[in-house]
Scaffold this motif. Sequence first.
Motif, PDB file in Angstrom:
ATOM      1  N   UNK A   1      -1.171  -4.489   5.715  1.00  0.00           N
ATOM      2  CA  UNK A   1      -2.189  -3.979   4.807  1.00  0.00           C
ATOM      3  C   UNK A   1      -2.863  -5.080   3.995  1.00  0.00           C
ATOM      4  N   UNK A   2      -2.518  -6.309   4.254  1.00  0.00           N
ATOM      5  CA  UNK A   2      -3.128  -7.426   3.530  1.00  0.00           C
ATOM      6  C   UNK A   2      -2.058  -8.216   2.819  1.00  0.00           C
ATOM      7  N   UNK A   3      -1.751  -7.771   1.600  1.00  0.00           N
ATOM      8  CA  UNK A   3      -0.686  -8.434   0.850  1.00  0.00           C
ATOM      9  C   UNK A   3      -1.158  -9.719   0.195  1.00  0.00           C
ATOM     10  N   UNK A   4      -0.458 -10.141  -0.840  1.00  0.00           N
ATOM     11  CA  UNK A   4      -0.785 -11.383  -1.510  1.00  0.00           C
ATOM     12  C   UNK A   4      -2.172 -11.347  -2.118  1.00  0.00           C
ATOM     13  N   UNK A   5      -2.894 -12.449  -1.969  1.00  0.00           N
ATOM     14  CA  UNK A   5      -4.219 -12.553  -2.574  1.00  0.00           C
ATOM     15  C   UNK A   5      -5.249 -11.670  -1.865  1.00  0.00           C
TER      16      UNK A   5
ATOM     17  N   UNK B   1       7.436  -8.436  -6.158  1.00  0.00           N
ATOM     18  CA  UNK B   1       6.435  -8.516  -5.107  1.00  0.00           C
ATOM     19  C   UNK B   1       5.211  -9.238  -5.663  1.00  0.00           C
ATOM     20  N   UNK B   2       4.337  -9.681  -4.764  1.00  0.00           N
ATOM     21  CA  UNK B   2       3.088 -10.264  -5.230  1.00  0.00           C
ATOM     22  C   UNK B   2       2.331  -9.181  -5.995  1.00  0.00           C
ATOM     23  N   UNK B   3       1.989  -9.415  -7.272  1.00  0.00           N
ATOM     24  CA  UNK B   3       1.437  -8.333  -8.097  1.00  0.00           C
ATOM     25  C   UNK B   3       0.057  -7.859  -7.679  1.00  0.00           C
ATOM     26  N   UNK B   4      -0.646  -8.628  -6.846  1.00  0.00           N
ATOM     27  CA  UNK B   4      -1.922  -8.138  -6.333  1.00  0.00           C
ATOM     28  C   UNK B   4      -1.727  -7.203  -5.142  1.00  0.00           C
ATOM     29  N   UNK B   5      -0.477  -7.084  -4.698  1.00  0.00           N
ATOM     30  CA  UNK B   5      -0.169  -6.206  -3.581  1.00  0.00           C
ATOM     31  C   UNK B   5       0.631  -4.999  -4.065  1.00  0.00           C
ATOM     32  N   UNK B   6       1.803  -5.253  -4.631  1.00  0.00           N
ATOM     33  CA  UNK B   6       2.674  -4.189  -5.141  1.00  0.00           C
ATOM     34  C   UNK B   6       3.207  -4.618  -6.503  1.00  0.00           C
TER      35      UNK B   6
ATOM     36  N   UNK C   1       2.293   4.633 -15.456  1.00  0.00           N
ATOM     37  CA  UNK C   1       1.068   4.217 -16.154  1.00  0.00           C
ATOM     38  C   UNK C   1       1.077   2.713 -16.416  1.00  0.00           C
ATOM     39  N   UNK C   2       2.155   2.201 -16.971  1.00  0.00           N
ATOM     40  CA  UNK C   2       2.222   0.784 -17.316  1.00  0.00           C
ATOM     41  C   UNK C   2       2.269  -0.109 -16.079  1.00  0.00           C
ATOM     42  N   UNK C   3       2.977   0.339 -15.052  1.00  0.00           N
ATOM     43  CA  UNK C   3       3.165  -0.479 -13.856  1.00  0.00           C
ATOM     44  C   UNK C   3       2.903   0.352 -12.599  1.00  0.00           C
ATOM     45  N   UNK C   4       1.644   0.722 -12.380  1.00  0.00           N
ATOM     46  CA  UNK C   4       1.343   1.485 -11.158  1.00  0.00           C
ATOM     47  C   UNK C   4       1.721   0.677  -9.926  1.00  0.00           C
ATOM     48  N   UNK C   5       2.277   1.340  -8.922  1.00  0.00           N
ATOM     49  CA  UNK C   5       2.799   0.625  -7.751  1.00  0.00           C
ATOM     50  C   UNK C   5       1.730  -0.246  -7.098  1.00  0.00           C
ATOM     51  N   UNK C   6       0.508   0.256  -6.988  1.00  0.00           N
ATOM     52  CA  UNK C   6      -0.595  -0.546  -6.472  1.00  0.00           C
ATOM     53  C   UNK C   6      -1.471  -0.968  -7.643  1.00  0.00           C
TER      54      UNK C   6
END
Length: 342
Positions: free
Chosen positions: A107-111, A324-329, A220-225
């Motif tokens: 699905x992409x991942x990372x940047x 996880x990479x925060x731009x992914x998960x 709310x604070x940490x949505x999975x995506x």
Amino acid sequence: MSAVIPSHPDTDWMAKGNVVGMDPPMHGRLRSLVSKAFTPRLVAGLEPRITELASGLLDAVADRDRFDLVEAVTHPLPVFVIAELLGVPLEDQPLFEKWGLDFILANGGGESALPSEENIAGFVRTAVEMRTYMLDQIALRRTAPRDDLITQLVLARTDEGQLDDDEIVGFVGTLLLAGHITTTAVLGSTVLCLDENPEAFAQVRRDRSLVPAAVEESVRLRPAFSRLVRMTTRESELGGVTIPAGQVLTLWTVAANRDPERFTSPDAFDLRRDQGRHLGFGQGVHFCMGAPLARLEGRIVLNLLLDRFSELSVATEDDAVAYHHPKNVVGPRRLLVDVARA
């Protein structure tokens, strides 16, 4: 988004059942059919089995004062639940765990906000394996229906027809992607949020009716995506900026959920706030179909942790938590916890 996502003949079936990435009217038809099978009643009926599965996972670490909560519970549980929901044999559940991880990479991942040709090419073997397996399962249900989600998807009918096989396989793939790593992230983030807010944690221990609020505030604070990617269908104006048609946009859910114009003290973990206004599960026609299941798993796991452990805290070593990479998960991929039994 199909116009900007690389295609491959062995992965094109994924788009047919991907209700998340589909516009009306196709979206309405697919969601209506899937909703006939994936009902709130079906999800609610899973509570005893989810409790049994989660209890078994915790039993396996019953002799430890420290363990990795992700490895022990929050990673395996969601995929076990999805496999149970679909009705796949117990011995095949490791396949679903592997496919779920492969979906994340594809699905992409990372940047990257979108999958690349390399991502898609790397997923081809998994795509062929999964489609072959699921088509066999669908064929079995057509000849011998069972009490499971695959059967319900096969039997689902509306005035507009029924799901074809690749639509079913595509929806199962979406369920794996949207229901596995996201629920793992939500479960881990809930424990992290409570550990970072000991007063709120103490309140939840005293009053278990606050457990659903703790899970919701964590979403709310940490949505999975942390972000979603969309493409404009027409020229639009936002904040004085003209956005042309066909423009790919990155929309930051994690920022929207901390908007001070929407939430009072948006960075605070508040069990008493109005929790019906965040975007952690989406909005409108694309509101997450799996939200009831994610909330149910969160409630069950948190209650079991509170039942079993009189003390539960995140270990203080530098390597206790890995993300996880925060731009992914958004969520931990390792979460060491110290526990004392009740």
